[in-house]
Design a protein around this motif. Sequence first.
Motif, PDB file in Angstrom:
ATOM      1  N   GLU A   3       0.828  -1.212   0.000  1.00 15.64           N
ATOM      2  CA  GLU A   3       0.000   0.000   0.000  1.00 15.64           C
ATOM      3  C   GLU A   3       0.855   1.251   0.000  1.00 15.64           C
ATOM      4  OE1 GLU A   3      -2.946   0.078   3.085  1.00 15.64           O
ATOM      5  OE2 GLU A   3      -3.644  -1.928   2.578  1.00 15.64           O
ATOM      6  N   SER A   4       1.907   1.278   0.831  1.00 17.13           N
ATOM      7  CA  SER A   4       2.752   2.466   0.878  1.00 17.13           C
ATOM      8  C   SER A   4       3.505   2.634  -0.440  1.00 17.13           C
ATOM      9  CB  SER A   4       3.704   2.423   2.071  1.00 17.13           C
ATOM     10  OG  SER A   4       4.644   1.377   1.898  1.00 17.13           O
ATOM     11  N   GLY A   5       3.852   1.518  -1.086  1.00 18.66           N
ATOM     12  CA  GLY A   5       4.488   1.591  -2.390  1.00 18.66           C
ATOM     13  C   GLY A   5       3.562   2.197  -3.427  1.00 18.66           C
ATOM     14  N   GLN A   6       2.313   1.819  -3.382  1.00 15.94           N
ATOM     15  CA  GLN A   6       1.340   2.382  -4.316  1.00 15.94           C
ATOM     16  C   GLN A   6       1.143   3.865  -4.045  1.00 15.94           C
ATOM     17  OE1 GLN A   6      -1.993  -0.252  -3.618  1.00 15.94           O
ATOM     18  NE2 GLN A   6      -1.616  -1.345  -5.520  1.00 15.94           N
ATOM     19  N   SER A   7       1.034   4.241  -2.793  1.00 11.45           N
ATOM     20  CA  SER A   7       0.817   5.647  -2.495  1.00 11.45           C
ATOM     21  C   SER A   7       2.047   6.470  -2.879  1.00 11.45           C
ATOM     22  CB  SER A   7       0.446   5.857  -1.026  1.00 11.45           C
ATOM     23  OG  SER A   7       1.524   5.535  -0.188  1.00 11.45           O
ATOM     24  N   THR A  47       3.993   7.131 -18.225  1.00 15.34           N
ATOM     25  CA  THR A  47       4.480   5.753 -18.126  1.00 15.34           C
ATOM     26  C   THR A  47       5.416   5.640 -16.931  1.00 15.34           C
ATOM     27  OG1 THR A  47       6.421   6.184 -19.484  1.00 15.34           O
ATOM     28  CG2 THR A  47       4.401   5.534 -20.658  1.00 15.34           C
ATOM     29  N   SER A  48       5.776   4.421 -16.610  1.00 18.54           N
ATOM     30  CA  SER A  48       6.750   4.205 -15.530  1.00 18.54           C
ATOM     31  C   SER A  48       8.070   4.891 -15.863  1.00 18.54           C
ATOM     32  CB  SER A  48       6.989   2.713 -15.319  1.00 18.54           C
ATOM     33  OG  SER A  48       5.798   2.097 -14.892  1.00 18.54           O
ATOM     34  N   ASP A  49       8.447   4.842 -17.150  1.00 21.32           N
ATOM     35  CA  ASP A  49       9.691   5.505 -17.571  1.00 21.32           C
ATOM     36  C   ASP A  49       9.604   7.018 -17.385  1.00 21.32           C
ATOM     37  OD1 ASP A  49      10.842   3.098 -18.210  1.00 21.32           O
ATOM     38  OD2 ASP A  49      10.552   3.288 -20.375  1.00 21.32           O
ATOM     39  N   ASP A  50       8.437   7.601 -17.715  1.00 20.31           N
ATOM     40  CA  ASP A  50       8.240   9.047 -17.520  1.00 20.31           C
ATOM     41  C   ASP A  50       8.424   9.414 -16.056  1.00 20.31           C
ATOM     42  OD1 ASP A  50       7.574   9.454 -20.221  1.00 20.31           O
ATOM     43  OD2 ASP A  50       5.418   9.226 -19.836  1.00 20.31           O
ATOM     44  N   LEU A  51       7.812   8.620 -15.192  1.00 17.24           N
ATOM     45  CA  LEU A  51       7.880   8.900 -13.750  1.00 17.24           C
ATOM     46  C   LEU A  51       9.299   8.724 -13.222  1.00 17.24           C
ATOM     47  CD1 LEU A  51       4.557   7.236 -12.518  1.00 17.24           C
ATOM     48  CD2 LEU A  51       4.991   9.653 -13.023  1.00 17.24           C
ATOM     49  N   LEU A  52       9.982   7.689 -13.708  1.00 20.82           N
ATOM     50  CA  LEU A  52      11.360   7.461 -13.272  1.00 20.82           C
ATOM     51  C   LEU A  52      12.261   8.612 -13.717  1.00 20.82           C
ATOM     52  CD1 LEU A  52      13.494   5.692 -11.934  1.00 20.82           C
ATOM     53  CD2 LEU A  52      13.731   4.475 -14.116  1.00 20.82           C
ATOM     54  N   GLU A  53      12.128   9.020 -14.971  1.00 18.02           N
ATOM     55  CA  GLU A  53      12.929  10.135 -15.481  1.00 18.02           C
ATOM     56  C   GLU A  53      12.644  11.408 -14.692  1.00 18.02           C
ATOM     57  OE1 GLU A  53      13.434  12.740 -19.567  1.00 18.02           O
ATOM     58  OE2 GLU A  53      12.611  10.720 -19.720  1.00 18.02           O
ATOM     59  N   PHE A  54      11.375  11.658 -14.396  1.00 13.05           N
ATOM     60  CA  PHE A  54      10.975  12.823 -13.617  1.00 13.05           C
ATOM     61  C   PHE A  54      11.602  12.775 -12.220  1.00 13.05           C
ATOM     62  CE2 PHE A  54       7.999  14.607 -10.479  1.00 13.05           C
ATOM     63  CZ  PHE A  54       8.060  15.944 -10.842  1.00 13.05           C
ATOM     64  N   LEU A  55      11.538  11.606 -11.608  1.00  9.91           N
ATOM     65  CA  LEU A  55      12.075  11.415 -10.266  1.00  9.91           C
ATOM     66  C   LEU A  55      13.584  11.650 -10.251  1.00  9.91           C
ATOM     67  CD1 LEU A  55      11.147  10.659  -7.425  1.00  9.91           C
ATOM     68  CD2 LEU A  55      11.592   8.282  -8.002  1.00  9.91           C
ATOM     69  N   GLU A 103       1.758   6.993  -6.522  1.00  8.53           N
ATOM     70  CA  GLU A 103       0.719   8.003  -6.755  1.00  8.53           C
ATOM     71  C   GLU A 103       1.237   9.397  -6.430  1.00  8.53           C
ATOM     72  OE1 GLU A 103      -2.660   6.740  -4.481  1.00  8.53           O
ATOM     73  OE2 GLU A 103      -2.942   4.943  -5.702  1.00  8.53           O
ATOM     74  N   GLN A 104       2.046   9.517  -5.378  1.00  8.77           N
ATOM     75  CA  GLN A 104       2.630  10.816  -5.028  1.00  8.77           C
ATOM     76  C   GLN A 104       3.554  11.304  -6.137  1.00  8.77           C
ATOM     77  OE1 GLN A 104       4.647  10.268  -1.303  1.00  8.77           O
ATOM     78  NE2 GLN A 104       2.757  10.113  -0.106  1.00  8.77           N
ATOM     79  N   ILE A 105       4.361  10.400  -6.680  1.00  6.68           N
ATOM     80  CA  ILE A 105       5.262  10.774  -7.775  1.00  6.68           C
ATOM     81  C   ILE A 105       4.449  11.183  -8.994  1.00  6.68           C
ATOM     82  CG2 ILE A 105       7.035   9.913  -9.369  1.00  6.68           C
ATOM     83  CD1 ILE A 105       7.894   8.031  -6.996  1.00  6.68           C
ATOM     84  N   ARG A 106       3.383  10.428  -9.284  1.00  6.77           N
ATOM     85  CA  ARG A 106       2.511  10.750 -10.418  1.00  6.77           C
ATOM     86  C   ARG A 106       1.884  12.127 -10.230  1.00  6.77           C
ATOM     87  NH1 ARG A 106      -2.846  10.630 -11.420  1.00  6.77           N
ATOM     88  NH2 ARG A 106      -3.524  10.203 -13.548  1.00  6.77           N
ATOM     89  N   ASP A 107       1.417  12.407  -9.022  1.00  8.75           N
ATOM     90  CA  ASP A 107       0.812  13.712  -8.743  1.00  8.75           C
ATOM     91  C   ASP A 107       1.819  14.849  -8.926  1.00  8.75           C
ATOM     92  OD1 ASP A 107      -1.683  12.639  -8.276  1.00  8.75           O
ATOM     93  OD2 ASP A 107      -1.509  12.687  -6.091  1.00  8.75           O
ATOM     94  N   LYS A 108       3.039  14.638  -8.454  1.00  2.68           N
ATOM     95  CA  LYS A 108       4.080  15.665  -8.623  1.00  2.68           C
ATOM     96  C   LYS A 108       4.430  15.846 -10.096  1.00  2.68           C
ATOM     97  CE  LYS A 108       6.132  15.275  -4.062  1.00  2.68           C
ATOM     98  NZ  LYS A 108       7.269  14.916  -3.245  1.00  2.68           N
ATOM     99  N   TYR A 109       4.474  14.737 -10.823  1.00  4.28           N
ATOM    100  CA  TYR A 109       4.748  14.780 -12.265  1.00  4.28           C
ATOM    101  C   TYR A 109       3.665  15.598 -12.971  1.00  4.28           C
ATOM    102  CZ  TYR A 109       5.125  13.055 -17.083  1.00  4.28           C
ATOM    103  OH  TYR A 109       5.225  12.969 -18.452  1.00  4.28           O
TER     104      TYR A 109
END
Length: 102
Positions: free
Chosen positions: A8-12, A87-95, A15-21
Amino acid sequence: ETAAPAKESGQSKQEQIRDKYLAAKVDEAGAYFRELEIDDQTKLIERYNETVAGSKDLTLSPKKKASKLAQTSFFRWLALDTWGEPTSDDLLEFLLKSSLAT
């Protein structure tokens, strides 16, 4: 039992990274929108309003200034409509870019 909360914490966290993105994309979407012709802007606003029909707080009207909530909702929608779900790649690059910038 301890595996479930970790998931659950991994999902949240994702989601936090997605929201920041998406929050970062809101500015980009605003700049893109301002570059468009009035007719194209109007079409996008009409399409957006169809998605929030019944929610007076989120509907945009050409006759009055939009609330901050409606503007943010619109530009978030525009970012997803224009560039799609990250995508996961978008989020990883953003992070990675975010962590390098700090």
